[in-house]
Scaffold this motif. Structure first.
Motif, PDB file in Angstrom:
ATOM      1  N   GLY A 256      15.588  17.796  31.083  1.00 50.70           N
ATOM      2  CA  GLY A 256      14.892  16.888  30.178  1.00 50.70           C
ATOM      3  C   GLY A 256      15.796  16.161  29.199  1.00 50.70           C
ATOM      4  O   GLY A 256      16.870  16.640  28.822  1.00 50.70           O
ATOM      5  N   ASN A 257      15.348  14.972  28.779  1.00 49.10           N
ATOM      6  CA  ASN A 257      16.033  14.155  27.778  1.00 49.10           C
ATOM      7  C   ASN A 257      15.328  14.271  26.437  1.00 49.10           C
ATOM      8  O   ASN A 257      14.126  14.539  26.365  1.00 49.10           O
ATOM      9  CB  ASN A 257      16.031  12.679  28.188  1.00 49.10           C
ATOM     10  CG  ASN A 257      16.745  12.432  29.495  1.00 49.10           C
ATOM     11  OD1 ASN A 257      17.647  13.166  29.870  1.00 49.10           O
ATOM     12  ND2 ASN A 257      16.330  11.383  30.199  1.00 49.10           N
ATOM     13  N   ALA A 258      16.080  14.035  25.364  1.00 50.04           N
ATOM     14  CA  ALA A 258      15.491  13.976  24.026  1.00 50.04           C
ATOM     15  C   ALA A 258      16.425  13.184  23.128  1.00 50.04           C
ATOM     16  O   ALA A 258      17.598  12.992  23.455  1.00 50.04           O
ATOM     17  CB  ALA A 258      15.271  15.380  23.462  1.00 50.04           C
ATOM     18  N   ARG A 259      15.899  12.718  21.989  1.00 54.81           N
ATOM     19  CA  ARG A 259      16.758  11.993  21.062  1.00 54.81           C
ATOM     20  C   ARG A 259      16.234  12.118  19.637  1.00 54.81           C
ATOM     21  O   ARG A 259      15.054  12.374  19.389  1.00 54.81           O
ATOM     22  CB  ARG A 259      16.907  10.543  21.463  1.00 54.81           C
ATOM     23  CG  ARG A 259      15.809   9.608  21.027  1.00 54.81           C
ATOM     24  CD  ARG A 259      16.217   8.147  21.252  1.00 54.81           C
ATOM     25  NE  ARG A 259      15.345   7.231  20.560  1.00 54.81           N
ATOM     26  CZ  ARG A 259      14.524   6.381  21.153  1.00 54.81           C
ATOM     27  NH1 ARG A 259      14.441   6.367  22.473  1.00 54.81           N
ATOM     28  NH2 ARG A 259      13.770   5.555  20.450  1.00 54.81           N
ATOM     29  N   LEU A 260      17.156  11.934  18.701  1.00 64.07           N
ATOM     30  CA  LEU A 260      16.851  11.884  17.277  1.00 64.07           C
ATOM     31  C   LEU A 260      17.365  10.561  16.722  1.00 64.07           C
ATOM     32  O   LEU A 260      18.508  10.167  17.000  1.00 64.07           O
ATOM     33  CB  LEU A 260      17.524  13.028  16.524  1.00 64.07           C
ATOM     34  CG  LEU A 260      16.893  14.423  16.600  1.00 64.07           C
ATOM     35  CD1 LEU A 260      17.857  15.452  16.028  1.00 64.07           C
ATOM     36  CD2 LEU A 260      15.575  14.451  15.845  1.00 64.07           C
ATOM     37  N   ASP A 261      16.543   9.879  15.940  1.00 66.00           N
ATOM     38  CA  ASP A 261      16.937   8.637  15.292  1.00 66.00           C
ATOM     39  C   ASP A 261      17.167   8.904  13.802  1.00 66.00           C
ATOM     40  O   ASP A 261      16.263   9.366  13.107  1.00 66.00           O
ATOM     41  CB  ASP A 261      15.853   7.570  15.460  1.00 66.00           C
ATOM     42  CG  ASP A 261      15.684   7.155  16.914  1.00 66.00           C
ATOM     43  OD1 ASP A 261      14.531   7.100  17.373  1.00 66.00           O
ATOM     44  OD2 ASP A 261      16.698   6.903  17.576  1.00 66.00           O
ATOM     45  N   PHE A 262      18.372   8.618  13.326  1.00 66.53           N
ATOM     46  CA  PHE A 262      18.730   8.848  11.930  1.00 66.53           C
ATOM     47  C   PHE A 262      18.898   7.516  11.219  1.00 66.53           C
ATOM     48  O   PHE A 262      19.780   6.717  11.573  1.00 66.53           O
ATOM     49  CB  PHE A 262      20.035   9.643  11.836  1.00 66.53           C
ATOM     50  CG  PHE A 262      19.929  11.064  12.313  1.00 66.53           C
ATOM     51  CD1 PHE A 262      19.496  12.069  11.457  1.00 66.53           C
ATOM     52  CD2 PHE A 262      20.252  11.389  13.616  1.00 66.53           C
ATOM     53  CE1 PHE A 262      19.394  13.381  11.899  1.00 66.53           C
ATOM     54  CE2 PHE A 262      20.154  12.695  14.071  1.00 66.53           C
ATOM     55  CZ  PHE A 262      19.730  13.695  13.197  1.00 66.53           C
ATOM     56  N   SER A 263      18.088   7.270  10.208  1.00 71.04           N
ATOM     57  CA  SER A 263      18.214   6.058   9.405  1.00 71.04           C
ATOM     58  C   SER A 263      19.095   6.338   8.196  1.00 71.04           C
ATOM     59  O   SER A 263      19.245   7.478   7.746  1.00 71.04           O
ATOM     60  CB  SER A 263      16.836   5.580   8.931  1.00 71.04           C
ATOM     61  OG  SER A 263      16.310   6.487   7.964  1.00 71.04           O
ATOM     62  N   ALA A 264      19.689   5.279   7.645  1.00 69.28           N
ATOM     63  CA  ALA A 264      20.515   5.433   6.453  1.00 69.28           C
ATOM     64  C   ALA A 264      19.685   5.956   5.287  1.00 69.28           C
ATOM     65  O   ALA A 264      20.104   6.867   4.560  1.00 69.28           O
ATOM     66  CB  ALA A 264      21.174   4.100   6.093  1.00 69.28           C
ATOM     67  N   GLY A 265      18.497   5.399   5.116  1.00 66.52           N
ATOM     68  CA  GLY A 265      17.636   5.828   4.018  1.00 66.52           C
ATOM     69  C   GLY A 265      17.149   7.252   4.173  1.00 66.52           C
ATOM     70  O   GLY A 265      17.092   8.018   3.210  1.00 66.52           O
ATOM     71  N   GLY A 266      16.778   7.624   5.415  1.00 73.25           N
ATOM     72  CA  GLY A 266      16.295   8.978   5.654  1.00 73.25           C
ATOM     73  C   GLY A 266      17.346  10.028   5.383  1.00 73.25           C
ATOM     74  O   GLY A 266      17.079  11.062   4.757  1.00 73.25           O
TER      75      GLY A 266
END
Length: 213
Positions: A168-178
């Protein structure tokens, strides 16, 4: 199946602009894997040996910032968690100790070792926003299937051997503000998780982010 998670909350705290002096930077490490549920086709006769490939990409430019393949973690029982070695788990944006593979990404399965720079060594780290994407595989020995298994040398998220089983695939998105809200001070760390689901199996990756600047 691709599982997407968004890390952090977008707060109101001012964040320095990208490229500016004092912009926050981070080190990303894949620290643990957990077998939440083994695949049905395997759990009745053997434990699974698991590894993963991970790529960090700039969310703005889509440029690849870092890529590596983990070591093989052997003998997962359902519910068990295993920890990756310290010299084989961070997204390598720092000091490389031993680079043997001769390819465009670091590969712990081929004997590469590395350490990312942290606050203690004055490293620069990664500049957000960025995405961490990972793919897990269950290792299949060639002799088990009496097949010729070729190595995939050019894709960090591809299987090490052609017949390895996709988990399986997965991902995390990290924003500058977060990240600025989650880690307001240099030296702070926070753990995030992403879930890989495929073929009735479920594995969970722990991702640690440390603010280094």
């Amino acid at each position: 199946m691709i599982v997407v998670a968004v890390a952090g909350l977008v707060g109101l705290a001012p964040v320095p602009e990208a490229g500016a002096a004092g912009v926050p930077r981070y080190v990303v490490s894949i620290t643990q894997l957990k077998a939440v549920e083994e695949q049905n086709e395997h759990d009745w006769f053997t434990d699974e040996d698991v590894y993963g490939g991970f790529v960090v990409t700039s969310s703005d430019t889509k440029r690849q910032l870092s890529a590596f393949r983990t070591q093989l973690l052997k003998g997962f029982d359902e519910g068990e968690t295993k920890t990756l070695s310290a010299d084989k788990r961070c997204a390598p944006a720092g000091e490389i100790l031993d680079f043997k593979s001769g390819r465009s990404f670091l590969d712990a399965r081929s004997g590469d070792r590395w350490l990312c720079r942290t606050i203690n060594t004055g490293g620069a780290g990664l500049e957000p926003p960025f995405t961490v994407a990972g793919t897990l595989y269950s290792s299949v020995s060639c002799y088990e299937l009496f097949e010729n298994c070729g190595k995939h040398r050019n894709d960090p998220r591809g299987p090490y051997l052609a017949l390895d089983i996709w988990l399986g695939n997965a991902r995390l998105d990290f924003s500058a503000g977060g990240l600025y809200v989650d880690l307001p001070r240099v030296g702070m760390q926070r753990a995030y998780t992403m879930d890989h689901r495929a073929n009735n199996g479920h594995y969970r990756t722990s991702v640690t982010v440390e603010r280094v600047a």
